[in-house]
Design a protein around this motif. Structure first.
Motif: not given
Ligand code: GLY
Ligand code: MN
Ligand code: MN
Length: 456
Positions: A144-150, A349-358
């Motif tokens: 939760e803190l990581i998401r808020a800071v990002v 940081v670079g991804f979210d639920e919609e965009t996942r890394p390959n």
């Protein structure tokens, strides 16, 4: 440091983004203060911890005042109370009280939020305070803190953009110094050392270890004692960090003797086109993953024209064949850290639920930034084409992507090295723009003219 209202406002917004419990932000120094601590507390001294109580709204700066012996060696510094006052924190407490703050919170079964620690001393401190073993601390960190800071650090405020522009101005001086000095006979280390001195003179330091190498095909090639040779290219990837800890990150690749060969220009013009293409397509709402893939398709098309690739462009990119030439992603977030917020874990940081890394495909798995762009994001645009002899041999032997790669032609380029061109992009309301007042020479003609003028 920005003004007091900045830090008061940021912490208030952080409290709004979070539910309950207490937040503990650990500071570091003198090596380099932790960026998230700096973001919320702005203070560049070691031995400080920020505590934000989400339930009663109190904020406390925890740290010890220096004693007379420290003053003898290091000079006098502000008291913890004075520092707290400068950034609008109402309460202070000595370091020994942190243990009782944590014990009390644990006794009441309150949540204690901390960010993933990356320094051994903080890991030991967290072990002492919370009893969590260092190997479990990454998992125990507060998502939760990581998401808020990002969320907050991803969108740059106007005063942060101004600071990034200042970093870009120093970066310009670094790169033009490299171009001005470069000539056959000097060592890579000599030029790199001069470049670093600019960052130290005008800013706080370099934003990462300067890459200055005739082996451009080595992603992070350290400057060596090798002499610069006429006829070769040299790749310079460097940046500055301002006194307020904001970064720049640019790359140029130029000829040691000041004049590109036709063969070098053929490859250079492809990287240049890819670099320009990103600027055309990056805007709010577009996924950076798609910008990356669009650049990969353009690169593949152009490499086909040169006879280095073959087959269907979309199929080649889907198979990851372009990664023979571009084994890294198009870019990353940039800000207080050159790979901004890297310590918080790239997945947040670079991804979210919609965009996942390959994570499976070689090359694409190195893309650090994939999610949708928003106004105020700062990302790098850094395409490159590299000829890595061992990779060519490896893929030829295994037959990997053999339908899309012309190995006989690739063999002719094993002595080429590599080219990367990198600038920092600010996403605006309807598009994007490069950061920096003056463009570091990038068009081949401008590079050659600049180098010719420097030589008189
Ligand atoms: N200097 C490392 C990078 O460009 O990401
Ligand atoms: Mn770079
Ligand atoms: Mn970069």
């Amino acid at each position: 440091m920005f003004d007091k209202a900045t830090y008061v406002g940021r912490r208030a917004k952080l409290r709004e983004l979070m539910k309950d419990g207490i937040i503990i932000l650990f500071g570091y120094y003198p090596f380099r203060q932790d960026s998230s601590f700096l973001y919320y507390f702005g203070l560049n001294r070691d031995g400080l911890v920020g505590v934000i109580d989400l339930d009663n709204g109190t904020e406390t700066l925890v740290g010890d005042d220096i004693d007379i012996e420290d003053i003898v060696w290091y000079g006098s510094v502000d008291s913890v109370k004075d520092m707290a006052e400068r950034v609008g924190v109402a309460n202070t407490a000595p370091m020994k009280s942190l243990k009782s703050i944590c014990n009390e919170a644990m006794r009441q079964k309150r949540r204690i939020h901390f960010l993933p620690p990356y320094r051994h001393d903080t890991k030991i401190q967290i072990f002492d305070l919370l009893g969590i073993h260092p190997v479990q601390q990454k998992e125990a960190a507060s998502i939760e803190l990581i998401r808020a800071v990002v969320k907050m650090r991803s969108t740059k405020e106007q005063q942060e953009i101004e600071e990034l522009e200042r970093a870009a101005v120093i970066g310009y001086k670094m790169h033009t110094t490299a171009m001005r000095l470069t000539k056959p006979g000097l060592t890579e280390k000599f030029v790199a050392g001069q470049v670093d001195s600019i960052a130290l003179s005008y800013g706080a330091m370099t934003s990462f270890a300067t890459i200055f190498s005739q082996h451009g095909e080595i992603m992070h090639g350290n400057p060596s004692m090798a002499e610069l040779e006429s006829g070769r290219l040299v790749l310079c990837d460097c940046g500055a960090e301002t006194i307020n800890n904001y970064c720049s990150d640019n790359t140029r690749t130029f000829p040691v003797n000041g004049k590109f060969t036709e063969r070098q220009l053929e490859i250079y013009s492809i990287v240049e086109a890819c670099h320009d293409h990103a600027l055309d397509v990056a805007k709010p709402g577009v996924k950076y993953m798609d910008v990356h893939l669009s650049v990969c398709r353009l690169m593949t098309e152009r490499l086909k024209e040169l006879g280095l690739m073959k087959g269907d462009v979309d199929e080649a990119v889907a198979a990851g064949a372009h990664a023979m030439f571009l084994p890294h992603g198009l870019g990353h977030m940039m800000g207080m850290d050159v790979h901004d917020m890297e310590a918080l874990d790239q997945i947040y940081v670079g991804f979210d639920e919609e965009t996942r890394p390959n994570l499976e495909q070689f090359g694409t798995n190195c893309l650090r930034m994939g999610r949708r762009l928003q106004e105020g994001f700062v990302v790098t645009d850094e395409p490159g084409i590299y000829f890595i002899p061992d990779l060519i041999d490896d893929w030829r032997a295994s037959g990997h992507c053999k339908d899309f790669l012309c190995f006989d032609k690739l063999d002719e380029y094993k002595d080429f090295g590599g080219i990367r061109l990198e600038d920092d992009i600010l996403i605006t309301a309807d598009g994007c723009r490069f950061l920096g007042k003056d463009t570091i020479p990038i068009r081949p003609k401008d590079v050659e003219e600049f180098m010719a003028q420097a030589r008189g």
